[in-house]
Design a protein around this motif. Structure first.
Motif, mmCIF file in Angstrom:
data_model
loop_
_atom_site.group_PDB
_atom_site.id
_atom_site.type_symbol
_atom_site.label_atom_id
_atom_site.label_comp_id
_atom_site.label_asym_id
_atom_site.label_seq_id
_atom_site.Cartn_x
_atom_site.Cartn_y
_atom_site.Cartn_z
ATOM 1 N N ASP A 80 0.862 -1.180 0.000
ATOM 2 C CA ASP A 80 0.000 0.000 0.000
ATOM 3 C C ASP A 80 0.899 1.231 0.000
ATOM 4 O OD1 ASP A 80 -1.587 2.254 1.073
ATOM 5 O OD2 ASP A 80 -3.132 0.739 1.365
ATOM 6 N N HIS A 81 0.497 2.264 -0.709
ATOM 7 C CA HIS A 81 1.328 3.473 -0.797
ATOM 8 C C HIS A 81 1.580 4.118 0.562
ATOM 9 C CE1 HIS A 81 -2.370 5.801 -0.255
ATOM 10 N NE2 HIS A 81 -2.922 5.058 -1.193
ATOM 11 N N ALA A 82 0.664 3.901 1.517
ATOM 12 C CA ALA A 82 0.831 4.394 2.901
ATOM 13 C C ALA A 82 1.069 5.902 2.962
ATOM 14 C CB ALA A 82 1.967 3.647 3.605
ATOM 15 N N LEU A 83 0.460 6.666 2.063
ATOM 16 C CA LEU A 83 0.562 8.121 2.140
ATOM 17 C C LEU A 83 -0.316 8.637 3.273
ATOM 18 C CD1 LEU A 83 0.354 9.112 -1.650
ATOM 19 C CD2 LEU A 83 2.396 8.667 -0.268
ATOM 20 N N LEU A 84 0.152 9.667 3.951
ATOM 21 C CA LEU A 84 -0.634 10.273 5.023
ATOM 22 C C LEU A 84 -1.678 11.193 4.401
ATOM 23 C CD1 LEU A 84 2.200 11.122 7.577
ATOM 24 C CD2 LEU A 84 0.766 9.078 7.453
ATOM 25 N N ALA A 115 8.692 13.049 -11.751
ATOM 26 C CA ALA A 115 7.685 11.997 -11.667
ATOM 27 C C ALA A 115 6.434 12.332 -12.464
ATOM 28 C CB ALA A 115 7.312 11.762 -10.202
ATOM 29 N N GLY A 116 6.444 13.465 -13.160
ATOM 30 C CA GLY A 116 5.281 13.857 -13.944
ATOM 31 C C GLY A 116 4.156 14.404 -13.099
ATOM 32 N N MET A 132 -0.465 7.686 -9.567
ATOM 33 C CA MET A 132 0.152 8.901 -9.028
ATOM 34 C C MET A 132 0.535 8.703 -7.563
ATOM 35 S SD MET A 132 -2.488 11.575 -10.836
ATOM 36 C CE MET A 132 -1.812 13.131 -10.281
ATOM 37 N N LYS A 133 -0.318 8.022 -6.807
ATOM 38 C CA LYS A 133 -0.009 7.755 -5.401
ATOM 39 C C LYS A 133 1.254 6.906 -5.287
ATOM 40 C CE LYS A 133 -4.830 7.950 -3.884
ATOM 41 N NZ LYS A 133 -6.010 7.160 -3.432
ATOM 42 N N GLN A 134 1.379 5.891 -6.168
ATOM 43 C CA GLN A 134 2.559 5.037 -6.120
ATOM 44 C C GLN A 134 3.821 5.822 -6.477
ATOM 45 O OE1 GLN A 134 1.001 2.846 -4.242
ATOM 46 N NE2 GLN A 134 2.386 1.315 -5.081
ATOM 47 N N ARG A 135 3.715 6.772 -7.380
ATOM 48 C CA ARG A 135 4.868 7.602 -7.726
ATOM 49 C C ARG A 135 5.293 8.453 -6.531
ATOM 50 N NH1 ARG A 135 4.828 9.380 -14.022
ATOM 51 N NH2 ARG A 135 3.883 7.492 -14.857
ATOM 52 N N VAL A 136 4.325 9.011 -5.834
ATOM 53 C CA VAL A 136 4.644 9.804 -4.646
ATOM 54 C C VAL A 136 5.338 8.930 -3.607
ATOM 55 C CG1 VAL A 136 3.691 11.148 -2.732
ATOM 56 C CG2 VAL A 136 2.752 11.438 -5.037
ATOM 57 N N ALA A 137 4.809 7.722 -3.397
ATOM 58 C CA ALA A 137 5.401 6.823 -2.404
ATOM 59 C C ALA A 137 6.824 6.440 -2.790
ATOM 60 C CB ALA A 137 4.535 5.571 -2.257
ATOM 61 N N PHE A 138 7.056 6.233 -4.089
ATOM 62 C CA PHE A 138 8.396 5.856 -4.527
ATOM 63 C C PHE A 138 9.366 7.031 -4.383
ATOM 64 C CE2 PHE A 138 11.671 5.066 -7.793
ATOM 65 C CZ PHE A 138 12.184 3.888 -7.263
ATOM 66 N N GLN A 146 18.572 6.505 3.296
ATOM 67 C CA GLN A 146 19.145 5.171 3.226
ATOM 68 C C GLN A 146 19.412 4.779 1.763
ATOM 69 O OE1 GLN A 146 16.180 5.938 4.508
ATOM 70 N NE2 GLN A 146 15.998 5.211 6.609
ATOM 71 N N SER A 147 20.478 4.006 1.557
ATOM 72 C CA SER A 147 20.880 3.674 0.186
ATOM 73 C C SER A 147 20.352 2.324 -0.296
ATOM 74 C CB SER A 147 22.409 3.690 0.071
ATOM 75 O OG SER A 147 22.991 2.810 1.001
ATOM 76 N N LEU A 148 19.648 1.568 0.572
ATOM 77 C CA LEU A 148 19.021 0.314 0.156
ATOM 78 C C LEU A 148 17.513 0.499 0.142
ATOM 79 C CD1 LEU A 148 19.144 -2.751 -0.515
ATOM 80 C CD2 LEU A 148 18.956 -3.169 1.948
ATOM 81 N N LEU A 149 16.900 0.239 -1.008
ATOM 82 C CA LEU A 149 15.449 0.322 -1.141
ATOM 83 C C LEU A 149 14.861 -1.080 -1.107
ATOM 84 C CD1 LEU A 149 14.955 2.859 -4.096
ATOM 85 C CD2 LEU A 149 14.904 3.332 -1.652
ATOM 86 N N CYS A 150 13.881 -1.298 -0.232
ATOM 87 C CA CYS A 150 13.139 -2.548 -0.186
ATOM 88 C C CYS A 150 11.703 -2.246 -0.629
ATOM 89 C CB CYS A 150 13.162 -3.145 1.217
ATOM 90 S SG CYS A 150 14.770 -3.815 1.686
ATOM 91 N N LEU A 151 11.326 -2.785 -1.778
ATOM 92 C CA LEU A 151 10.033 -2.490 -2.388
ATOM 93 C C LEU A 151 9.173 -3.744 -2.358
ATOM 94 C CD1 LEU A 151 11.313 -0.520 -5.540
ATOM 95 C CD2 LEU A 151 10.847 0.358 -3.245
ATOM 96 N N ASP A 152 8.064 -3.694 -1.619
ATOM 97 C CA ASP A 152 7.216 -4.863 -1.394
ATOM 98 C C ASP A 152 5.969 -4.796 -2.275
ATOM 99 O OD1 ASP A 152 5.808 -7.012 -0.444
ATOM 100 O OD2 ASP A 152 5.871 -6.436 1.664
ATOM 101 N N GLU A 153 6.045 -5.417 -3.449
ATOM 102 C CA GLU A 153 4.933 -5.448 -4.413
ATOM 103 C C GLU A 153 4.288 -4.074 -4.598
ATOM 104 O OE1 GLU A 153 2.495 -9.082 -4.776
ATOM 105 O OE2 GLU A 153 3.051 -9.413 -2.684
ATOM 106 N N PRO A 154 5.055 -3.063 -4.955
ATOM 107 C CA PRO A 154 4.502 -1.708 -5.000
ATOM 108 C C PRO A 154 3.471 -1.493 -6.094
ATOM 109 C CG PRO A 154 6.707 -1.752 -5.935
ATOM 110 C CD PRO A 154 6.486 -3.092 -5.316
#
Length: 248
Positions: A80-84, A115-116, A132-138, A146-154
């Motif tokens: 989930d994008h988990a945006l506030l 991100a457009g 668009m929400k997923q772009r904001v989250a990314f 942090q230099s390591l990104l962990c992306l869980d089925e985004p």
């Protein structure tokens, strides 16, 4: 850039093993995807790397430092994008920086434009489409230090066309950033299109059953999806996943 080395990791819930003797690594600037049956502990693995829980056995080492049970070492993007909802696009993007005592609104606005999403800096999440929400989250994940990104089925909640657009967008952004990425997906095509290497997990108790190192040059072209080589890799990975499902 980060190097992640996981060695002989085991995790149990209610005395039932979920991960057992699991070892893997992500090298600097490498994009590694994890595929596995449902319930094989992929998200549990991310929670362990992120320090939200600790393993019974094994070590998680990031850039030479053991991070078992240590939070704040990775940038994590959940399914989930988990945006506030009460924060604007800009406010959500800089959230990770604020947590770490930093704030670079100028750079955040540059990423929003890339991100457009120019003109949406002051918009709220309920005014945005799913993509668009997923772009904001990314972008929020990229803006975190942090230099390591962990992306869980985004991209799992997106329709097929939006998902492909997001994959291409992610590749364009990542080609410039080249941060180390560990990516969970259930989609074989997505893993093949994005990754340098694919790790296939077994069913529970999970460990690494097979790795596929991919020969495709970068930048990636979506035409590769129709190539014979791509389809052959897809068949091999599908056979591997089906074998483990049948064993469960």
């Amino acid at each position: 850039m980060s190097k992640l080395h996981i060695t002989s990791l085991s995790k149990h819930f209610d005395h039932q093993p979920v991960l057992q003797n699991l070892s893997l690594q992500v090298e600097e600037g490498e994009f590694v995807s994890i595929l596995g049956p449902s319930g094989s502990g992929k998200t549990t693995l991310f929670h362990l790397i992120g320090g939200m829980m600790e393993p019974e056995e094994g070590s998680i080492v990031l850039d030479g430092e053991k991070i078992n049970g240590k939070r704040g070492s990775i940038s994590y993007m959940p399914q989930d994008h988990a945006l506030l909802p009460w924060r604007t696009v800009l406010g959500n993007v800089i959230l990770g920086q604020e947590i770490h005592g930093r704030k670079d609104e100028a750079r955040a606005k540059e990423w929003i434009v890339r991100a457009g999403l120019s003109g949406y800096e002051g918009a709220y999440p309920d005014e945005l489409s799913g993509g668009m929400k997923q772009r904001v989250a990314f972008i929020r994940a990229l803006m975190s230090p942090q230099s390591l990104l962990c992306l869980d089925e985004p991209f799992s909640s997106l329709d097929e066309f939006t998902r492909l657009d997001m994959q291409k967008w992610l590749m364009d952004i990542w080609e410039d950033d080249k941060r180390s990425v560990l990516f969970i997906t259930h989609n074989i095509d997505e893993a093949l299109f994005l990754s340098d290497r694919i790790i296939v997990l077994s069913g529970k108790p999970s460990n690494v059953q097979k790795e596929f190192r991919l020969p495709y040059p970068r930048p990636r072209d979506e035409k590769m999806i129709l190539s014979k080589e791509f389809l052959q890799h897809k068949k091999e990975i599908f056979r591997e996943l089906t074998k483990h499902v049948q064993h469960d």
